[in-house]
Motif scaffolding. Structure first.
Motif, PDB file in Angstrom:
ATOM      1  N   ILE A 276      43.859  58.220 184.219  1.00 15.29           N
ATOM      2  CA  ILE A 276      42.635  57.415 184.183  1.00 15.29           C
ATOM      3  C   ILE A 276      42.702  56.664 182.852  1.00 15.29           C
ATOM      4  O   ILE A 276      42.399  57.205 181.784  1.00 15.29           O
ATOM      5  N   LYS A 277      43.180  55.432 182.929  1.00 15.85           N
ATOM      6  CA  LYS A 277      43.676  54.729 181.740  1.00 15.85           C
ATOM      7  C   LYS A 277      42.632  54.553 180.642  1.00 15.85           C
ATOM      8  O   LYS A 277      42.933  54.709 179.457  1.00 15.85           O
ATOM      9  N   GLY A 278      41.403  54.257 181.022  1.00 18.39           N
ATOM     10  CA  GLY A 278      40.378  54.054 179.999  1.00 18.39           C
ATOM     11  C   GLY A 278      40.116  55.306 179.190  1.00 18.39           C
ATOM     12  O   GLY A 278      39.917  55.245 177.969  1.00 18.39           O
ATOM     13  N   THR A 279      40.128  56.465 179.853  1.00 18.54           N
ATOM     14  CA  THR A 279      39.897  57.716 179.135  1.00 18.54           C
ATOM     15  C   THR A 279      41.102  58.079 178.273  1.00 18.54           C
ATOM     16  O   THR A 279      40.951  58.598 177.164  1.00 18.54           O
ATOM     17  N   VAL A 280      42.299  57.810 178.800  1.00 17.13           N
ATOM     18  CA  VAL A 280      43.504  58.081 178.005  1.00 17.13           C
ATOM     19  C   VAL A 280      43.493  57.243 176.729  1.00 17.13           C
ATOM     20  O   VAL A 280      43.847  57.719 175.648  1.00 17.13           O
ATOM     21  N   GLN A 281      43.027  55.991 176.848  1.00 20.54           N
ATOM     22  CA  GLN A 281      42.927  55.127 175.661  1.00 20.54           C
ATOM     23  C   GLN A 281      41.942  55.711 174.642  1.00 20.54           C
ATOM     24  O   GLN A 281      42.201  55.713 173.434  1.00 20.54           O
ATOM     25  N   LEU A 282      40.810  56.233 175.137  1.00 24.81           N
ATOM     26  CA  LEU A 282      39.848  56.890 174.237  1.00 24.81           C
ATOM     27  C   LEU A 282      40.484  58.097 173.552  1.00 24.81           C
ATOM     28  O   LEU A 282      40.288  58.316 172.351  1.00 24.81           O
ATOM     29  N   LEU A 283      41.247  58.872 174.322  1.00 16.44           N
ATOM     30  CA  LEU A 283      41.918  60.041 173.762  1.00 16.44           C
ATOM     31  C   LEU A 283      42.856  59.626 172.623  1.00 16.44           C
ATOM     32  O   LEU A 283      42.871  60.248 171.555  1.00 16.44           O
ATOM     33  N   ARG A 284      43.610  58.550 172.855  1.00 17.93           N
ATOM     34  CA  ARG A 284      44.556  58.083 171.832  1.00 17.93           C
ATOM     35  C   ARG A 284      43.799  57.578 170.591  1.00 17.93           C
ATOM     36  O   ARG A 284      44.230  57.819 169.455  1.00 17.93           O
ATOM     37  N   GLU A 285      42.676  56.906 170.804  1.00 18.96           N
ATOM     38  CA  GLU A 285      41.870  56.431 169.661  1.00 18.96           C
ATOM     39  C   GLU A 285      41.341  57.601 168.840  1.00 18.96           C
ATOM     40  O   GLU A 285      41.355  57.568 167.601  1.00 18.96           O
ATOM     41  N   LEU A 286      40.870  58.629 169.539  1.00 20.10           N
ATOM     42  CA  LEU A 286      40.332  59.803 168.851  1.00 20.10           C
ATOM     43  C   LEU A 286      41.427  60.512 168.058  1.00 20.10           C
ATOM     44  O   LEU A 286      41.188  60.975 166.929  1.00 20.10           O
ATOM     45  N   LYS A 287      42.618  60.584 168.635  1.00 21.31           N
ATOM     46  CA  LYS A 287      43.739  61.209 167.924  1.00 21.31           C
ATOM     47  C   LYS A 287      44.083  60.401 166.677  1.00 21.31           C
ATOM     48  O   LYS A 287      44.334  60.971 165.602  1.00 21.31           O
ATOM     49  N   TYR A 288      44.075  59.083 166.811  1.00 19.93           N
ATOM     50  CA  TYR A 288      44.373  58.194 165.684  1.00 19.93           C
ATOM     51  C   TYR A 288      43.353  58.397 164.558  1.00 19.93           C
ATOM     52  O   TYR A 288      43.688  58.337 163.378  1.00 19.93           O
ATOM     53  N   LYS A 289      42.099  58.669 164.954  1.00 22.12           N
ATOM     54  CA  LYS A 289      41.042  58.870 163.963  1.00 22.12           C
ATOM     55  C   LYS A 289      40.998  60.316 163.453  1.00 22.12           C
ATOM     56  O   LYS A 289      40.067  60.688 162.740  1.00 22.12           O
ATOM     57  N   LYS A 290      41.992  61.109 163.836  1.00 21.85           N
ATOM     58  CA  LYS A 290      42.185  62.470 163.304  1.00 21.85           C
ATOM     59  C   LYS A 290      41.187  63.500 163.827  1.00 21.85           C
ATOM     60  O   LYS A 290      40.980  64.547 163.186  1.00 21.85           O
ATOM     61  N   TYR A 291      40.557  63.211 164.962  1.00 23.16           N
ATOM     62  CA  TYR A 291      39.723  64.246 165.579  1.00 23.16           C
ATOM     63  C   TYR A 291      40.625  65.325 166.167  1.00 23.16           C
ATOM     64  O   TYR A 291      41.721  65.032 166.654  1.00 23.16           O
ATOM     65  N   ARG A 292      40.124  66.576 166.146  1.00 26.98           N
ATOM     66  CA  ARG A 292      40.847  67.634 166.841  1.00 26.98           C
ATOM     67  C   ARG A 292      40.453  67.583 168.313  1.00 26.98           C
ATOM     68  O   ARG A 292      39.266  67.505 168.648  1.00 26.98           O
ATOM     69  N   LEU A 293      41.466  67.654 169.180  1.00 22.51           N
ATOM     70  CA  LEU A 293      41.267  67.459 170.617  1.00 22.51           C
ATOM     71  C   LEU A 293      41.717  68.698 171.380  1.00 22.51           C
ATOM     72  O   LEU A 293      42.796  69.248 171.112  1.00 22.51           O
ATOM     73  N   PHE A 294      40.892  69.093 172.346  1.00 23.87           N
ATOM     74  CA  PHE A 294      41.191  70.269 173.153  1.00 23.87           C
ATOM     75  C   PHE A 294      40.948  69.949 174.628  1.00 23.87           C
ATOM     76  O   PHE A 294      40.172  69.056 174.965  1.00 23.87           O
ATOM     77  N   ALA A 295      41.638  70.685 175.493  1.00 22.60           N
ATOM     78  CA  ALA A 295      41.433  70.547 176.936  1.00 22.60           C
ATOM     79  C   ALA A 295      41.002  71.891 177.500  1.00 22.60           C
ATOM     80  O   ALA A 295      41.534  72.937 177.110  1.00 22.60           O
ATOM     81  N   LEU A 296      40.037  71.836 178.414  1.00 26.44           N
ATOM     82  CA  LEU A 296      39.561  73.024 179.129  1.00 26.44           C
ATOM     83  C   LEU A 296      39.533  72.646 180.603  1.00 26.44           C
ATOM     84  O   LEU A 296      38.701  71.835 181.022  1.00 26.44           O
ATOM     85  N   SER A 297      40.461  73.199 181.372  1.00 29.61           N
ATOM     86  CA  SER A 297      40.657  72.689 182.731  1.00 29.61           C
ATOM     87  C   SER A 297      40.821  73.800 183.753  1.00 29.61           C
ATOM     88  O   SER A 297      41.484  74.805 183.491  1.00 29.61           O
ATOM     89  N   ASN A 298      40.210  73.588 184.932  1.00 28.17           N
ATOM     90  CA  ASN A 298      40.495  74.420 186.095  1.00 28.17           C
ATOM     91  C   ASN A 298      41.772  73.879 186.734  1.00 28.17           C
ATOM     92  O   ASN A 298      41.757  72.829 187.395  1.00 28.17           O
ATOM     93  N   TRP A 299      42.879  74.594 186.517  1.00 25.72           N
ATOM     94  CA  TRP A 299      44.182  74.075 186.949  1.00 25.72           C
ATOM     95  C   TRP A 299      45.122  75.259 187.118  1.00 25.72           C
ATOM     96  O   TRP A 299      45.178  76.145 186.264  1.00 25.72           O
ATOM     97  N   SER A 300      45.874  75.249 188.184  1.00 30.89           N
ATOM     98  CA  SER A 300      46.855  76.306 188.425  1.00 30.89           C
ATOM     99  C   SER A 300      47.944  76.283 187.356  1.00 30.89           C
ATOM    100  O   SER A 300      48.485  75.222 187.020  1.00 30.89           O
TER     101      SER A 300
END
Length: 199
Positions: free
Chosen positions: A86-110
């Motif tokens: 989902i390209k728009g969200t991926v772009q937000l993720l990359r911006e947040l990483k660039y701004k040095k935010y700590r990023l985590f994922a919490l997912s229902n996934w096998s």
């Protein structure tokens, strides 16, 4: 600085079993029946919560032997359920990483299928930590899986922002004191992050 937690499917990755099964079933009606009655969301959620696919598939085939090949396809051709990022969200993720935010994922996934996504989507490497239901043997919105994320990465609930496309998962996070956003699209998430002084 806030810590930001993302759901994956429906927020960063377009996953839908219909991408596969529209190639398998000639009739949309039969496909929908299969995906609500045989390999249903509830059936899939058990794999997300750690049940081996071999066990889930065997159970479904015992109940619906006529659909054995279609049931097998759920795991054998699982990658074809991935529609892409989902390209728009991926772009937000990359911006947040660039701004040095700590990023985590919490997912229902096998845990069995997640390595396929990791190979396909390089942005999954941007996370400082990932908690998967399939590894923890429990799904959102169970409170304990949120608590595990917080404990494992030493996060403070009131310093986190969480986004998920499922209202139950959002509500569970809010109950634990996490600022949670119900995701509808990347533009809406961008606006919500701006309101919080993030972007």
């Amino acid at each position: 600085m806030k810590d930001i937690i993302f759901d994956l499917g429906g927020v960063l990755i377009d996953w839908n079993p219909r991408y596969l099964y529209k190639k398998i079933f000639a009739s949309a009606e039969e496909m929908e029946w299969f995906l609500t009655s045989v390999c249903s969301p509830g059936w899939n959620a058990k794999q997300d919560a750690g049940r081996p696919f071999a066990e889930g598939i065997a159970q479904a085939k015992a109940q619906y032997p006529k659909y054995a090949p279609q049931i097998d396809a759920y795991f054998l051709h699982w990658e074809e359920m991935l529609g892409g990022p989902i390209k728009g969200t991926v772009q937000l993720l990359r911006e947040l990483k660039y701004k040095k935010y700590r990023l985590f994922a919490l997912s229902n996934w096998s845990a069995e299928t997640f390595p396929i996504a990791q190979k396909k989507f390089d942005f999954l490497g941007l996370f400082d930590g990932i908690v998967l239901s399939g590894e923890e043997k429990m799904n959102k919105p169970e409170p304990e899986i949120y608590k595990r994320l917080l404990f494992r990465y030493q996060l403070q609930a009131d310093n986190c922002i969480f986004t998920d496309d499922n209202q139950d998962n959002v509500s569970a996070a809010q109950t634990l004191g996490i600022d949670a956003i119900l995701f509808t699209n990347p533009e809406q998430l961008h606006v919500e992050l701006i309101k919080r002084g993030i972007l």
